[in-house]
Design a protein around this motif. Structure first.
Motif, short mmCIF file in Angstrom:
data_model
loop_
_atom_site.label_atom_id
_atom_site.label_comp_id
_atom_site.label_asym_id
_atom_site.label_seq_id
_atom_site.Cartn_x
_atom_site.Cartn_y
_atom_site.Cartn_z
N PRO A 643 0.63 -1.19 0.01
CA PRO A 643 -0.05 -0.08 -0.02
C PRO A 643 0.72 1.14 -0.13
N LYS A 644 0.21 2.34 -0.12
CA LYS A 644 0.71 3.78 -0.23
C LYS A 644 1.99 3.72 -1.09
N LEU A 645 1.75 3.04 -2.44
CA LEU A 645 2.79 2.71 -3.34
C LEU A 645 3.79 4.10 -3.55
N GLU A 646 2.98 5.17 -4.05
CA GLU A 646 3.44 6.53 -4.47
C GLU A 646 3.97 7.13 -3.26
N LYS A 647 3.89 6.91 -2.28
CA LYS A 647 4.52 7.76 -1.26
C LYS A 647 5.85 6.99 -1.03
N ILE A 648 5.85 5.75 -0.89
CA ILE A 648 7.00 4.84 -0.73
C ILE A 648 7.89 5.08 -1.96
N LYS A 649 7.36 5.25 -3.10
CA LYS A 649 8.16 5.83 -4.37
C LYS A 649 8.91 7.04 -4.41
N GLU A 650 8.22 8.07 -3.65
CA GLU A 650 8.86 9.29 -3.27
C GLU A 650 9.94 9.27 -2.45
N LEU A 651 9.64 8.47 -1.36
CA LEU A 651 10.63 8.23 -0.34
C LEU A 651 11.88 7.76 -0.85
#
Length: 855
Positions: A643-651
């Motif tokens: 989950p929260k794929l976009e947030k993790i990609k950003e990090l």
């Protein structure tokens, strides 16, 4: 009612602040400031570690020039290795570098072993010149120890002639590029002591018989005598003892076979020294020492060795673990019911066919480890041709795994008593590893034995891992003609390469004692010239799968026009270990001048075994293509459906572009808060530990753009134009060499950009001629050859000479105008020199063009 904010969960055994410091100092030589940082953080909470640090600090005070490494397990405070080399030891090593001995004393402290390196002085005496306390089950201690010694004393690398290894050291002994020119040996007398201890429980008369045969085996200089007495040993030994010898010491006989009395005398000196050293250390250490107490003993490098009593028990370090009796019983039971023993075959071809079917049923692969061809003149030639061998030993083909496994599974075939058939004499079908159906389906092919016998083992062992001569290629081609047409075709391509390019470098690597081809290294003279001219930054990746078994790796350099140029190819069997070091070492051997000139190697994200590359190129940095790392991590996140794929990609992107270690740590903390444990574990184990190779703040030349993706993409496009997998090795080689022509290099360079630059520094009339010649160069098809004074360009109808500096040409266009012609542009592109050079139009810009240039 609002719930209080959830506290961040820390990972078990994780101490972020301390582990960042421990990661930072691991594997480098310490100074007192490093110890002070750790002492401040350990004090009060970690008593054992504090005591170790204090002991090392005291040693530094007494010996400021000492070389010390403190290696922790990644991201933890668990000590893995402690390396110590006092200033007195450094003087010893510098004075007596030629002959070294590496020792092992087991269980000096719970969970730790003591390794040491000793050197031989002028009086044939031995003295310790380095120590290493290492965690048990640490398989890379030997390499770490040798590498640390060489780091302490770099000049030793060229001075070492022989390294003798204690036989209880089970680490891989192939030092590869670390010590490429030295002899590695076991001490034969220490092996004798181990074997005598092994048979101590037998009847005295049987012991005497076995010792006599062992003495002959261990000291014979004739392979024929060795094989005969090996059979004698089998006849009188209990099965489990022979099995132990055959599996433990027979395969490594090249490391201990005595060739002359001089070596035996030297080994007697080592044996006496080792016995005395172990006895002295055992007396000082006693039992159940803490790691700190053990360290205190090791730091005392002024000890005098004690005389050993006449009767002294065999020390632990000399005891190689026995095969458990339950295993031996299981092996016997398995052999009785395996259905192979005493099976008869009337031809070698019949046995091959049977074994293929049997291996398919059992999901295992066997290859020839050792064979004795039939040469008996009393037998008919028809029988010799049909049966082929008097004895054959087959072993489990565990080399297909990434890590070599010494599997005991084997089948022994012998000529029957009537000399008219082959009989399975012994079949041990118990493996010490899991049999993978996936691996089997990937590697198995029928007629596997025919592949492994296409070339004589003595020939493949002798040519493996070194550059071939054309005469050796002819010999290999002759041997393979009747056995393996595929290999024969490959050698024909090599012969053609050497005929056209005598300076080409070709290396074949065969599986030792099996004659199965593992890898091919190729660098033409032109490739060597390119990397010699442009060695600063190299790029390497696995670029294409040739077929189900082999993959292609390419090394590129960047020329003066900013283009990626091939400087080495390596075709390698899937899963070949230590491949990257082999490729880099072979490139350095082919062009030695680049050893200290390469500043950076960028590799693809799927290449992981790069730890030892810096041993080959001591002035270089290793980095992984950041774009590929990000793509790989993003694909893993999608695969795990987190989950929260976009947030993790950003990090993750934030981690990649971190400007400092502090910024990286802060973003990593944020990642730990939001991502699932399975993805976090993947990131920490795979990419965090290699952060120094791809995160911005640690990578090489942060301000420069990395051209890895651009160069590799263009290179793969060129490969696709000549190769369409699956391919045979010979067709693949032909395609790779077909790329090494001028026409290929003409594709894709920016003509408009070059023309604009020339317009800015020349007259309009000169610029027009240069533009015309540059355009004609793209359509020219020249065969370029290097000559003593420059380059020859053959266009089919006529040829032209270009000087070595690539600034003048013999054609009428250049001689009439002194402006760069199509031949100069072609030669400059071929050699990698810049197509734009204002010096080329220095004379032509002021010359009046009264004579119309001829084409």
């Amino acid at each position: 009612m609002e719930h209080p904010p959830e506290k961040k969960k820390s990972r078990p055994g994780s101490f972020p602040g301390i582990s960042l410091i421990s990661n930072d100092i691991s594997r480098k030589f310490l100074n007192r400031s490093d110890l002070a940082r750790l002492l401040r953080m350990f004090s009060g909470s970690f008593k054992d570690q504090s005591l170790i640090l204090a002991e090392l600090d005291n040693f530094f005070i007494s010996d400021p020039q000492a070389k010390i490494k403190l290696v922790f397990v990644e991201d933890s405070i668990i000590v893995k290795n402690i390396f110590i080399m006092s200033s007195a030891m450094q003087e010893l090593a510098q004075q007596f570098p030629e002959n070294l001995y590496v020792d092992l004393l087991k269980n000096v402290s719970p969970g730790f072993n003591l390794y040491s390196v000793s050197c031989e002085d002028d009086n044939s005496g031995w003295k310790v010149c380095a120590n290493c306390i290492s965690k048990t089950n640490n398989s890379d201690t030997l390499r770490f120890l040798i590498f640390s010694v060489l780091q302490s004393m770099p000049k030793m690398k060229a001075q070492i002639k022989c390294v003798t290894i204690h036989p209880a050291i089970t680490d891989p002994l192939d030092m590869g590029t670390l010590l490429p020119n030295i002899t590695m040996r076991h001490c034969i007398l220490l092996i004798v002591q181990i074997l005598e201890h092994k048979i101590f429980h037998l009847d005295f008369a049987v012991q005497a018989q076995i010792k006599t045969i062992l003495h002959i085996l261990l000291h014979t200089r004739s392979l024929k005598v060795y094989n005969r007495h090996l059979n004698d040993l089998r006849a009188i030994c209990p099965a489990e003892i022979f099995q132990y010898y055959f599996e433990t010491w027979h395969p490594s006989r090249k490391l201990w076979c005595t060739k002359d009395n001089k070596k035996l005398k030297a080994e007697k000196s080592i044996y006496t020294y080792v016995t005395s050293l172990h006895y002295t250390l055992a007396a000082e250490m006693g039992t159940s020492l803490s790691l700190n107490d053990c360290l205190r003993v090791v730091l005392n490098d002024t000890r005098e060795l004690k005389n050993v009593p006449e009767v002294v028990p065999v020390l632990d370090s000399l005891s190689v673990p026995d095969i458990p009796s339950t295993d031996s019983q299981q092996i016997c039971e398995e052999s009785e019911k395996n259905g192979l023993e005493r099976t008869e075959f009337h031809s070698w071809e019949e046995f091959q066919s049977f074994l293929d079917t049997w291996c398919e049923e059992q999901k295992t692969i066997f290859v020839i480890r050792h064979s004795v061809p039939l040469t008996d003149e009393d037998m008919s030639q028809d029988l010799i041709q049909s049966l082929k061998y008097s004895s054959v030993n087959l072993g489990c083909s565990s080399f297909t795994s990434r890590e070599k496994i010494d599997c005991p599974a084997s089948v022994t075939l012998r000529l029957g008593p009537k000399k008219d058939r082959l009989v399975v004499f012994e079949a041990n079908l118990v493996h010490n590893h899991k049999l993978s159906e996936l691996e089997f389906s990937h590697y198995f092919k029928r007629q596997q034995l025919e592949t492994s016998t296409g070339l004589p083992i003595r020939i493949t062992n002798s040519v493996s891992k070194r550059f071939l001569s054309r005469e050796e290629v002819w010999n290999l081609e002759d041997y393979s003609k009747a056995k393996d047409q595929g290999m024969c075709d490959l050698f024909k391509e090599f012969d053609s390469l050497f005929k056209n390019d005598p300076g080409a470098k070709v290396k074949l690597v065969f599986q030792e004692d099996v004659a199965v081809l593992n890898s091919i290294f190729i660098s033409t003279s032109h490739m060597g010239n390119l990397v010699q001219s442009f060695p600063r930054v190299l790029y390497m990746d696995k670029v294409v799968s040739i077929n189900e078994e082999f993959e292609l790796y390419t090394v590129l350099c960047q020329d003066a026009n900013g283009r990626g140029r091939e400087c080495a190819y390596c075709v390698a069997r899937n899963g070949t270990p230590d491949l990257i070091v082999f490729i880099v070492a072979s490139l350095v051997q082919s062009v030695p001048t680049i050893k200290f000139q390469v500043k950076c190697i960028t590799v693809g994200a799927n290449i992981t075994d790069v730890d030892s590359v810096e041993e080959v190129l001591p002035c270089s940095r290793i980095q992984i293509c950041q774009a590929q790392v990000l793509e790989t991590i993003h694909n893993k996140a999608k695969e795990l459906r987190i989950p929260k794929l976009e947030k993790i990609k950003e990090l993750i992107r934030g981690l990649a572009y971190s400007d400092s270690a502090t910024a990286y740590s802060q973003i990593l903390s944020g990642l730990e808060d939001v991502c699932p444990l399975n993805f976090l574990q993947y990131y920490l184990e795979t990419w965090h530990q290699n952060k120094g190779m791809w995160v911005k703040c640690w990578t090489f030349e942060k301000q420069r753009e990395c051209h890895f993706m651009e160069h590799m993409t263009f290179h793969i496009q060129k490969l696709n134009s000549v190769m369409a997998p699956p391919l045979t090795l010979s067709i693949c080689l032909r395609g790779l060499l077909d790329l090494q022509v001028l026409k290929t290099e003409m594709v894709g360079f920016n003509q408009d950009e070059i023309t604009t630059l020339y317009r800015s520094v020349s007259s309009p009339q000169s610029a027009c001629q240069i533009e015309e010649e540059l355009g004609l160069a793209t359509h020219g098809i020249y065969d370029i050859k290097e000559t003593a004074d420059g380059f020859s360009l053959d266009g089919g109808i006529c040829s032209f000479k270009v000087n070595r500096e690539v600034t003048s040409c013999t054609c009428s266009i250049y001689t009439s105008s002194f402006l760069p012609c199509r031949h100069l542009f072609s030669a400059r592109l071929w050699t990698g020199q810049s197509l734009f050079d204002a010096g080329l139009i220095e004379h032509g810009s002021t010359k009046s063009f009264n004579v119309k240039p001829s084409s």
